[in-house]
Scaffold this motif. Structure first.
Motif, PDB file in Angstrom:
ATOM      1  N   TRP A 162      41.691  26.890  54.184  1.00  0.00           N
ATOM      2  CA  TRP A 162      40.462  26.699  53.409  1.00  0.00           C
ATOM      3  C   TRP A 162      40.608  27.292  52.011  1.00  0.00           C
ATOM      4  CZ3 TRP A 162      34.961  28.309  55.523  1.00  0.00           C
ATOM      5  CH2 TRP A 162      33.995  27.491  54.935  1.00  0.00           C
ATOM      6  N   ILE A 163      41.159  28.495  51.938  1.00  0.00           N
ATOM      7  CA  ILE A 163      41.399  29.126  50.635  1.00  0.00           C
ATOM      8  C   ILE A 163      42.354  28.282  49.803  1.00  0.00           C
ATOM      9  CG2 ILE A 163      42.501  31.118  49.511  1.00  0.00           C
ATOM     10  CD1 ILE A 163      41.364  32.801  51.885  1.00  0.00           C
ATOM     11  N   THR A 164      43.389  27.747  50.443  1.00  0.00           N
ATOM     12  CA  THR A 164      44.352  26.921  49.726  1.00  0.00           C
ATOM     13  C   THR A 164      43.693  25.679  49.144  1.00  0.00           C
ATOM     14  OG1 THR A 164      46.195  27.732  51.070  1.00  0.00           O
ATOM     15  CG2 THR A 164      46.518  25.631  49.940  1.00  0.00           C
ATOM     16  N   LEU A 165      42.856  25.012  49.912  1.00  0.00           N
ATOM     17  CA  LEU A 165      42.127  23.846  49.396  1.00  0.00           C
ATOM     18  C   LEU A 165      41.298  24.225  48.178  1.00  0.00           C
ATOM     19  CD1 LEU A 165      41.014  22.314  52.788  1.00  0.00           C
ATOM     20  CD2 LEU A 165      42.317  21.073  51.048  1.00  0.00           C
ATOM     21  N   GLN A 166      40.655  25.369  48.238  1.00  0.00           N
ATOM     22  CA  GLN A 166      39.843  25.814  47.098  1.00  0.00           C
ATOM     23  C   GLN A 166      40.717  26.180  45.898  1.00  0.00           C
ATOM     24  OE1 GLN A 166      36.817  24.524  48.375  1.00  0.00           O
ATOM     25  NE2 GLN A 166      36.140  26.074  46.918  1.00  0.00           N
ATOM     26  N   GLU A 167      41.827  26.854  46.149  1.00  0.00           N
ATOM     27  CA  GLU A 167      42.731  27.219  45.060  1.00  0.00           C
ATOM     28  C   GLU A 167      43.325  25.989  44.381  1.00  0.00           C
ATOM     29  OE1 GLU A 167      43.736  30.038  43.594  1.00  0.00           O
ATOM     30  OE2 GLU A 167      42.471  31.392  44.799  1.00  0.00           O
ATOM     31  N   LYS A 168      43.590  24.957  45.164  1.00  0.00           N
ATOM     32  CA  LYS A 168      44.183  23.738  44.609  1.00  0.00           C
ATOM     33  C   LYS A 168      43.138  22.820  43.969  1.00  0.00           C
ATOM     34  CE  LYS A 168      47.894  23.100  44.699  1.00  0.00           C
ATOM     35  NZ  LYS A 168      48.934  23.611  43.759  1.00  0.00           N
ATOM     36  N   GLU A 169      41.862  23.192  44.093  1.00  0.00           N
ATOM     37  CA  GLU A 169      40.764  22.422  43.481  1.00  0.00           C
ATOM     38  C   GLU A 169      40.781  20.974  43.973  1.00  0.00           C
ATOM     39  OE1 GLU A 169      41.192  22.966  39.285  1.00  0.00           O
ATOM     40  OE2 GLU A 169      41.019  25.159  39.429  1.00  0.00           O
ATOM     41  N   ILE A 170      40.934  20.838  45.302  1.00  0.00           N
ATOM     42  CA  ILE A 170      41.022  19.519  45.942  1.00  0.00           C
ATOM     43  C   ILE A 170      39.678  19.199  46.593  1.00  0.00           C
ATOM     44  CG2 ILE A 170      42.251  18.157  47.682  1.00  0.00           C
ATOM     45  CD1 ILE A 170      44.483  20.348  47.517  1.00  0.00           C
ATOM     46  N   ASP A 171      39.250  17.949  46.495  1.00  0.00           N
ATOM     47  CA  ASP A 171      38.076  17.536  47.246  1.00  0.00           C
ATOM     48  C   ASP A 171      38.489  17.224  48.684  1.00  0.00           C
ATOM     49  OD1 ASP A 171      35.440  17.075  47.693  1.00  0.00           O
ATOM     50  OD2 ASP A 171      35.411  15.068  46.812  1.00  0.00           O
ATOM     51  N   TYR A 172      37.616  17.491  49.616  1.00  0.00           N
ATOM     52  CA  TYR A 172      37.920  17.323  51.045  1.00  0.00           C
ATOM     53  C   TYR A 172      36.615  17.359  51.817  1.00  0.00           C
ATOM     54  CZ  TYR A 172      37.098  22.349  51.023  1.00  0.00           C
ATOM     55  OH  TYR A 172      36.521  23.586  50.856  1.00  0.00           O
ATOM     56  N   ARG A 177      38.580  37.793  44.811  1.00  0.00           N
ATOM     57  CA  ARG A 177      38.842  36.470  44.263  1.00  0.00           C
ATOM     58  C   ARG A 177      37.771  35.482  44.738  1.00  0.00           C
ATOM     59  NH1 ARG A 177      43.362  34.734  41.573  1.00  0.00           N
ATOM     60  NH2 ARG A 177      43.836  32.501  41.639  1.00  0.00           N
ATOM     61  N   GLU A 178      37.284  34.651  43.834  1.00  0.00           N
ATOM     62  CA  GLU A 178      36.167  33.759  44.143  1.00  0.00           C
ATOM     63  C   GLU A 178      36.483  32.827  45.307  1.00  0.00           C
ATOM     64  OE1 GLU A 178      33.306  30.440  41.926  1.00  0.00           O
ATOM     65  OE2 GLU A 178      34.833  31.537  40.801  1.00  0.00           O
ATOM     66  N   THR A 179      37.687  32.273  45.346  1.00  0.00           N
ATOM     67  CA  THR A 179      38.039  31.336  46.422  1.00  0.00           C
ATOM     68  C   THR A 179      38.083  32.023  47.775  1.00  0.00           C
ATOM     69  OG1 THR A 179      40.382  31.740  45.976  1.00  0.00           O
ATOM     70  CG2 THR A 179      39.372  29.813  44.910  1.00  0.00           C
ATOM     71  N   VAL A 180      38.305  33.313  47.779  1.00  0.00           N
ATOM     72  CA  VAL A 180      38.327  34.079  49.023  1.00  0.00           C
ATOM     73  C   VAL A 180      36.910  34.442  49.454  1.00  0.00           C
ATOM     74  CG1 VAL A 180      39.138  36.210  50.119  1.00  0.00           C
ATOM     75  CG2 VAL A 180      40.641  34.962  48.531  1.00  0.00           C
ATOM     76  N   ARG A 181      36.126  34.944  48.519  1.00  0.00           N
ATOM     77  CA  ARG A 181      34.751  35.349  48.842  1.00  0.00           C
ATOM     78  C   ARG A 181      33.946  34.195  49.440  1.00  0.00           C
ATOM     79  NH1 ARG A 181      34.591  37.406  43.494  1.00  0.00           N
ATOM     80  NH2 ARG A 181      32.938  35.884  43.035  1.00  0.00           N
ATOM     81  N   GLY A 182      34.201  32.989  48.978  1.00  0.00           N
ATOM     82  CA  GLY A 182      33.434  31.846  49.435  1.00  0.00           C
ATOM     83  C   GLY A 182      33.727  31.399  50.850  1.00  0.00           C
ATOM     84  N   THR A 183      34.803  31.919  51.458  1.00  0.00           N
ATOM     85  CA  THR A 183      35.178  31.476  52.812  1.00  0.00           C
ATOM     86  C   THR A 183      34.765  32.470  53.899  1.00  0.00           C
ATOM     87  OG1 THR A 183      37.383  32.466  52.599  1.00  0.00           O
ATOM     88  CG2 THR A 183      37.143  30.154  51.929  1.00  0.00           C
TER      89      THR A 183
END
Length: 283
Positions: free
Chosen positions: A46-56, A243-249
């Motif tokens: 999930w963090i990786t998807l957010q870091e890569k800025e991918i829609d899913y 990190r924002e992408t981490v906090r959101g998960t």
């Protein structure tokens, strides 16, 4: 008592920031993440998807109640499971195993953060430490969490082993920069361990003596090398957790207490829990 075969009381959805993020990605999309909000392996993907800025599309499932439709995608029934856009002639494409999913996303998509270095040596070194995380830290985390008084090893022994492996990991961290494991920035090594690092407080909750990482006020009496290790650990922990992408998960903290009670009592029916109980490699 026999291990619980089906964990039936897990909240059916994420809460807090993770729920908000899941709702943002609830619309249909050819790239689908089958996930469980409580699962640290899922959190990696999930963090990786957010870091890569991918829609899913995020699809919440309970892996202890595996539907025939989900098992048709992944007969092993493991999460995360990533369903890719159809290939040639509409062929269905599915990936699982969290590190493999993360590496695929990093290699397939050029957007967002590059999680594995371009340099062949640095990329190999990152994979070496991801492997260390998997075999020593993650496996050790479960062995620690699932300790019960009837185990042939002591709680103090498993705590000491985990902390020694954690110190080995920390000593390999870049001394400069913003706090990440590698000088190249936030990467796959960070992603690979941070879900379990963020659950270490559960050791303090469930295990007598807690995780054993010395607090700031307890470090004054340590020898210099030991003190620097824990200072570097704290810098890494604060960097990745902030990190924002981490906090959101993350879901609300109290939700994890009930989930991991099964692990603390060694009664979980999860595949990871069973492997730990039987002394096997994690699935």
């Amino acid at each position: 008592m026999a291990p619980q075969q089906v964990d039936t009381t897990i909240s059916p959805s994420a809460t807090g920031p993770a729920l908000a993020l899941a709702k943002q990605h609830s619309a249909d999309h050819p790239l689908k993440l089958y996930a469980g909000w409580f699962c640290p392996f899922v959190q990696r993907a999930w963090i990786t998807l957010q870091e890569k800025e991918i829609d899913y599309r995020y699809i919440e499932i309970n892996p202890y109640h595996k539907s025939p439709e989900f098992l048709a995608l992944n007969p092993r029934g493991l999460i995360p499971t990533l369903v890719l856009p159809p290939g040639e002639e509409g062929k269905q494409r599915v990936l699982y195993e969290s590190v493999i999913v993360c590496e695929y996303l990093d290699e397939q998509y050029n957007s967002g953060t590059k999680l594995l270095p371009w340099d062949p040596y640095e990329r190999a070194r990152a994979r070496l430490w991801v492997n260390f995380v998997e075999k020593k830290l993650v496996a050790g985390w479960y062995r620690f969490m699932q300790h019960t008084p009837d185990k042939p090893y002591s709680l103090e022994g498993v705590r000491k082993e985990f902390l020694e492996n954690l110190k080995t990991f920390v000593r390999e961290m870049d001394e400069e920069g913003e706090g990440w494991f590698s000088e190249g920035g936030f990467g796959l090594v960070d992603v690979s361990f941070l879900p379990w690092a963020g659950r270490l407080w559960l050791m303090d909750h469930y295990k007598e003596g807690g995780v054993g990482i010395p607090k700031r006020e307890e470090r004054e009496g340590l020898e210099e090398g030991e003190r620097k290790v824990w200072e570097r650990w704290e810098r890494w922990y604060e960097a990745v957790m902030g990190r924002e992408t981490v906090r959101g998960t993350w879901s609300e903290r109290e939700e994890y207490i009930g989930v991991y009670k099964r692990y603390a009592e060694d009664q979980t029916g999860s595949e990871v829990g069973k492997a730990t109980r039987e002394g096997r490699a994690l699935p």
